[in-house]
Write a protein that holds these residues in place. Structure first.
Motif, PDB file in Angstrom:
ATOM      1  N   LYS A 126      43.575  26.140-101.523  1.00  0.00           N
ATOM      2  CA  LYS A 126      42.246  26.648-101.159  1.00  0.00           C
ATOM      3  C   LYS A 126      42.056  28.106-101.568  1.00  0.00           C
ATOM      4  CE  LYS A 126      42.470  28.553 -96.492  1.00  0.00           C
ATOM      5  NZ  LYS A 126      41.883  28.472 -95.157  1.00  0.00           N
ATOM      6  N   ARG A 128      29.813  22.363-100.955  1.00  0.00           N
ATOM      7  CA  ARG A 128      30.104  22.144 -99.547  1.00  0.00           C
ATOM      8  C   ARG A 128      31.599  22.028 -99.327  1.00  0.00           C
ATOM      9  NH1 ARG A 128      26.556  16.973 -98.262  1.00  0.00           N
ATOM     10  NH2 ARG A 128      27.607  16.380-100.207  1.00  0.00           N
ATOM     11  N   ASP A 129      32.020  22.315 -98.086  1.00  0.00           N
ATOM     12  CA  ASP A 129      33.447  22.241 -97.763  1.00  0.00           C
ATOM     13  C   ASP A 129      34.017  20.855 -98.022  1.00  0.00           C
ATOM     14  OD1 ASP A 129      33.435  24.870 -97.046  1.00  0.00           O
ATOM     15  OD2 ASP A 129      33.359  24.515 -94.885  1.00  0.00           O
ATOM     16  N   LYS A 189      33.370  27.345-104.224  1.00  0.00           N
ATOM     17  CA  LYS A 189      32.723  27.836-103.001  1.00  0.00           C
ATOM     18  C   LYS A 189      31.645  28.861-103.334  1.00  0.00           C
ATOM     19  CE  LYS A 189      33.995  28.808 -98.253  1.00  0.00           C
ATOM     20  NZ  LYS A 189      35.115  28.948 -97.296  1.00  0.00           N
ATOM     21  N   TYR A 198      42.725  23.693 -94.447  1.00  0.00           N
ATOM     22  CA  TYR A 198      41.478  24.263 -94.988  1.00  0.00           C
ATOM     23  C   TYR A 198      40.769  25.136 -93.958  1.00  0.00           C
ATOM     24  CZ  TYR A 198      37.166  24.523 -97.684  1.00  0.00           C
ATOM     25  OH  TYR A 198      36.087  24.989 -98.393  1.00  0.00           O
ATOM     26  N   TYR A 199      40.762  24.669 -92.707  1.00  0.00           N
ATOM     27  CA  TYR A 199      40.107  25.442 -91.643  1.00  0.00           C
ATOM     28  C   TYR A 199      41.181  26.119 -90.794  1.00  0.00           C
ATOM     29  CZ  TYR A 199      36.045  22.601 -92.877  1.00  0.00           C
ATOM     30  OH  TYR A 199      35.016  21.987 -93.560  1.00  0.00           O
TER      31      TYR A 199
END
Length: 280
Positions: A166, A180-181, A175, A103-104
């Motif tokens: 994602k 929120r993430d 999003k 995700y990040y």
């Protein structure tokens, strides 16, 4: 009927038999204390050593006169505990780390993935041996060794689907609406990997049982008189020609259980595939 109905419709009777073997394994592990007392599986009685299978001892006795059926059943309980806990550790941490790295996308998650790639390249059994050597032999250290050695593969496996999910429209829309993430990741993305988690968990159980038995065979697992299939096989090597039943009892059981988990895991993968479900 769900999964069992799918197997019947596909006429996959081999996997149905494997499911039955899994059920017997689970029942034996859960009911071990009610089927045999601990002393039957661990008490040394040399006057009844190396008895062939009979009505009194359906699988015979080992070199110390212990009932092999009782030891196999109690070994199933120990094997199940080690496999379930180690796979739970590997799945929880593997899914969590893989999801965050997927995700990040930044330098830190890239560094984490490079470390995971290095761990995957490192022989898994050797890594487990190192962990057991550091922590000492026993059920707890064996469980942690299997769990830790399995985490890198799970991280790599789950990062890919998270990267793809994602970028899906439902994630982008959530999003855009200000979610929120953490909500997007745990409420929208991870639920779409449930089938993968179940399949990987089933296959990982087979691997955990195999690795655990291998380490116990080397003397790095639970110590005597605790019954464990790998340790039982190691102890019976001296009698493989004169009294083969001593090694066949744990050996065939180990083979059947690992094969059953692999067959069921493969069938679950097909069952979760939408293209396969359309054919039903």
């Amino acid at each position: 009927m769900g999964f069992l109905g799918y197997l019947v419709r596909k006429k996959n009777y081999v996997t149905l038999l494997a499911t039955f073997v899994m059920a017997i394994f689970l029942m034996a592990a859960l009911l071990a204390p009610f089927l045999f007392d601990w002393e039957t599986a661990t008490r040394v009685t040399l006057d009844t050593s190396l008895l062939s299978p009979s009505l009194a001892h359906p699988l015979g006795t080992d070199e110390l006169g212990r009932d092999l059926l009782a030891r196999v059943v109690w070994g199933a309980r120990i094997t199940l505990i080690v496999a379930l806990v180690s796979v739970a550790i590997a799945m929880i941490l593997g899914v969590l780390i893989g999801s965050l790295c997927g995700y990040y996308e930044n330098w830190f998650t890239d560094a984490v993935m490079r470390f995971m790639d290095f761990m995957i390249a490192f022989p898994r059994t050797l890594l487990a041996i190192i962990v057991v050597t550091v922590l000492g032999s026993g059920v707890l250290s064996l469980t942690l060794a299997i769990g830790i050695s399995t985490i890198p593969a799970n991280v790599r496996l789950f990062r890919g689907p998270i990267l793809a999910l994602k970028r899906r429209q439902f994630t982008v829309a959530a999003k855009a609406l200000g979610a929120r993430d953490s909500s997007i990741l745990f409420s929208h993305i991870l639920p779409n990997t449930t089938s993968l988690i179940i399949i990987q968990g089933t296959l990982s159980l087979a691997e955990a049982i195999l690795i655990g038995s291998g380490l116990s065979f080397l003397g790095l697992g639970p110590q005597p008189p605790i019954p464990e299939w790998g340790a039982m096989i190691a102890a019976s090597r001296a009698h493989i020609t004169s009294h083969p039943h001593v090694i066949l009892a744990p050996g065939i059981t180990l083979f059947a259980v690992i094969l059953a988990f692999n067959l069921v895991g493969d069938a679950l993968r097909d069952y979760a595939d939408p293209r396969s479900r359309k054919a039903i």
